[in-house]
Design an enzyme around this catalytic site. Structure first.
Site, PDB file in Angstrom:
ATOM      1  N   VAL A  14       0.831  -1.210   0.000  1.00 44.72           N
ATOM      2  CA  VAL A  14       0.000   0.000   0.000  1.00 44.72           C
ATOM      3  C   VAL A  14       0.861   1.254   0.000  1.00 44.72           C
ATOM      4  CG1 VAL A  14      -1.784   1.291   1.232  1.00 44.72           C
ATOM      5  CG2 VAL A  14      -1.890  -1.209   1.143  1.00 44.72           C
ATOM      6  N   LYS A 107      -7.551  -0.910   9.321  1.00 42.94           N
ATOM      7  CA  LYS A 107      -8.889  -1.128   9.875  1.00 42.94           C
ATOM      8  C   LYS A 107      -8.848  -1.766  11.260  1.00 42.94           C
ATOM      9  CE  LYS A 107      -7.962  -4.843   7.078  1.00 42.94           C
ATOM     10  NZ  LYS A 107      -7.088  -4.852   5.888  1.00 42.94           N
ATOM     11  N   GLU A 131     -10.181   6.408   4.621  1.00 41.84           N
ATOM     12  CA  GLU A 131     -10.941   5.822   3.510  1.00 41.84           C
ATOM     13  C   GLU A 131     -10.388   4.469   3.099  1.00 41.84           C
ATOM     14  OE1 GLU A 131     -13.809   5.191   1.455  1.00 41.84           O
ATOM     15  OE2 GLU A 131     -13.819   7.383   1.528  1.00 41.84           O
ATOM     16  N   VAL A 134     -11.404   0.649   4.625  1.00 43.01           N
ATOM     17  CA  VAL A 134     -12.598  -0.148   4.312  1.00 43.01           C
ATOM     18  C   VAL A 134     -12.762  -0.244   2.801  1.00 43.01           C
ATOM     19  CG1 VAL A 134     -15.088  -0.388   4.592  1.00 43.01           C
ATOM     20  CG2 VAL A 134     -13.728   0.618   6.442  1.00 43.01           C
ATOM     21  N   GLY A 136     -10.824  -0.978   0.272  1.00 38.05           N
ATOM     22  CA  GLY A 136      -9.785  -0.587  -0.674  1.00 38.05           C
ATOM     23  C   GLY A 136     -10.090   0.684  -1.439  1.00 38.05           C
ATOM     24  N   ILE A 138     -12.799   1.541  -3.072  1.00 41.62           N
ATOM     25  CA  ILE A 138     -14.195   1.994  -3.124  1.00 41.62           C
ATOM     26  C   ILE A 138     -14.375   3.152  -2.147  1.00 41.62           C
ATOM     27  CG2 ILE A 138     -16.609   1.339  -2.825  1.00 41.62           C
ATOM     28  CD1 ILE A 138     -15.758  -1.576  -3.250  1.00 41.62           C
ATOM     29  N   GLY A 189      -1.834 -15.768  -3.979  1.00 33.02           N
ATOM     30  CA  GLY A 189      -1.489 -14.615  -3.163  1.00 33.02           C
ATOM     31  C   GLY A 189      -2.675 -13.853  -2.621  1.00 33.02           C
ATOM     32  N   GLU A 192      -3.428 -15.268   3.020  1.00 35.73           N
ATOM     33  CA  GLU A 192      -2.182 -15.396   3.767  1.00 35.73           C
ATOM     34  C   GLU A 192      -1.930 -16.862   4.129  1.00 35.73           C
ATOM     35  OE1 GLU A 192      -0.210 -12.893   4.356  1.00 35.73           O
ATOM     36  OE2 GLU A 192      -1.511 -11.214   3.808  1.00 35.73           O
ATOM     37  N   LYS A 207     -13.935  -3.884   9.449  1.00 38.94           N
ATOM     38  CA  LYS A 207     -14.440  -2.893   8.499  1.00 38.94           C
ATOM     39  C   LYS A 207     -15.896  -2.534   8.788  1.00 38.94           C
ATOM     40  CE  LYS A 207     -11.347  -4.848   5.015  1.00 38.94           C
ATOM     41  NZ  LYS A 207     -11.257  -5.737   3.835  1.00 38.94           N
TER      42      LYS A 207
END
Length: 438
Positions: A14, A107, A131, A134, A136, A138, A189, A192, A207
């Site tokens: 990220v 989150k 933002e 929750v 990604g 959206i 992937g 996990e 979330k």
């Protein structure tokens, strides 16, 4: 205006996606924000220093101690994308104490410690953007907090964990078991090595807790969220659900009722004609029912470097626009002013009313169904539909599937307990909740 200077806690998936977007779209972002947004430093693991240095060159300062980023005088906004609750909590609270704004994709951190973090931010007069925490890419937080601010939200239901949705999609499309679908998700992937947070619904509950607070103006209460995962689902149940015209999805559901608020994550039968029932793979979707606008659906990628980075940068733009504004002029963290949160209770799962799918293995003999229906009727549970499979050659037992009308969870659990005590019923009764989302 002077640039907003950003410090990144993490340059992984990220963080890396966020950095790439800020570099690639720097001029467009500056036009929107009214000022430049520049990354001045980042915290990375020592073993990643060489690799990250090749990517960013001399443009930013790299530290191995995240506290150095937080305390840097060249940072106005701290972006926390480390994950986990510790040391993320301590670092975020430190940034707030120093008067720095915070943007986070974490989150779990906010679901568990959000009330404390938002209180500290309010007292210090700094902004918290989340933002990316929750769904990604959206923009559901902004939609609930701002786009639907004229509405009284009735309920929110969402597919907010891509890993579980990928597994259920594969089970349905290919008729494979949960364990087979999980192995494939791990190989690609999407899951996990330890998939517990995803498949047991914990990630979705984190979330949903945030969505519930924003939708209804209640404190963050993760400890009151009912959580049930998908590991117990079988291909057989997915097939039976389809015969009745339903799909099974792991849904996060929060509702406003006269008794209080529902906050629950569990596998759910949804009519296959609903758009949300046809969301497949790793995609996310959130359905919101509100009094003025009606139902609205938000669909898109719920994870990934740039989709999540897109949400992080959107928060950065908001901070850049409003950083110099008085705190009372900003949009409240949880949509409602801090002195206007309600103390209405969050219901336990036993207090929830919904419909149910019940599957049981019964002896193929007269009177068995009569015993089952008598138990259901004694607890005010009425039947909407029933399916009994023909026994295969040499088998004495058959699958019986019952769909009920709306009933109280406590009564359904009691009925299941009584049914399982019948000597004509073998093994546990499978129970899956059903929502029409109408």
């Amino acid at each position: 205006m002077t640039p907003m200077r950003v410090g990144l806690l993490g340059l992984g998936v990220v963080g890396g996606g966020t950095y790439d977007i800020l570099q690639r779209n720097s001029q467009e972002i500056a036009r929107r924000a009214g000022r430049e947004i520049v990354v001045t430093c980042a915290a990375v693991r020592e073993k990643d220093i060489a690799q990250v240095s090749k990517k960013v060159g001399q443009s930013i300062t790299l530290y191995t101690d995240p506290l150095q980023v937080v305390e840097s005088p060249d940072v106005d906004i701290v972006i926390e994308v480390m994950g986990g609750t510790h040391p993320a909590k301590e670092l975020v609270l430190k940034a707030i104490s120093l008067g720095k704004h915070v943007v986070t994709a974490n989150k779990a951190l906010l679901a568990v410690h959000g009330n404390e973090i938002f209180k500290a931010a309010h007292e210090k007069g700094v902004m918290i953007g989340f933002e990316a925490a929750v769904a990604g890419g959206i923009p559901i937080i902004k939609s609930l907090r701002e786009g639907l601010s004229a509405n009284r939200i009735q309920w929110v239901a969402g597919i907010i964990n891509g890993t579980s949705n990928f597994i259920l999609s594969n089970m349905r499309e290919r008729g494979i078991s949960f364990s087979e679908a999980l192995k494939e998700a791990q190989a690609l992937g999407y899951a996990e090595a330890d998939p517990t947070f995803d498949v047991e619904g914990i990630d979705a509950a984190h979330k949903l807790t945030l969505l519930s607070a924003i939708a209804f103006g209640i404190p963050i209460q993760f400890d009151k969220a009912y959580t049930e995962g998908i590991a117990q689902l079988t291909a057989k149940d997915i097939t039976y659900a389809e015969e009745f015209g339903y799909r099974i999805k792991l849904l996060g559901i929060t509702k406003r009722t006269e008794q209080g608020f529902e906050l629950r994550v569990h596998p759910t039968l949804i009519p296959e004609k609903r758009l949300i029932a046809n969301v497949e793979g790793v995609m996310n979707a959130i359905l919101v029912s509100a009094d003025a606008v009606g139902s609205t659906l938000y669909y898109g990628p719920g994870a990934g470097a740039e989709p999540t980075g897109s949400a992080v940068v959107a928060d950065l733009v908001d901070v850049a626009r409003m950083a110099d504004a008085a705190p009372y002029q900003r949009v409240p963290y949880l949509a409602f002013q801090v002195d206007r949160l309600t103390d209405d209770p969050v219901l336990t799962i036993d207090q929830v009313h919904t419909s149910y799918y019940l599957r049981m293995s019964a002896l193929d003999r007269p009177g068995v169904l009569a015993d089952v229906t008598r138990i259901l009727a004694s607890l005010n549970i009425s039947i909407e539909a029933m399916l009994q499979r023909e026994p295969t050659e040499g088998e004495e037992r058959v699958d019986v599937i019952i769909l009920t009308h709306r009933a109280l969870e406590k009564d359904v659990n009691q009925a299941i307990s009584h049914i399982e005590q019948l000597d004509t019923i073998s093994g546990p009764v499978v129970r899956i909740r059903l929502e029409t989302l109408a």
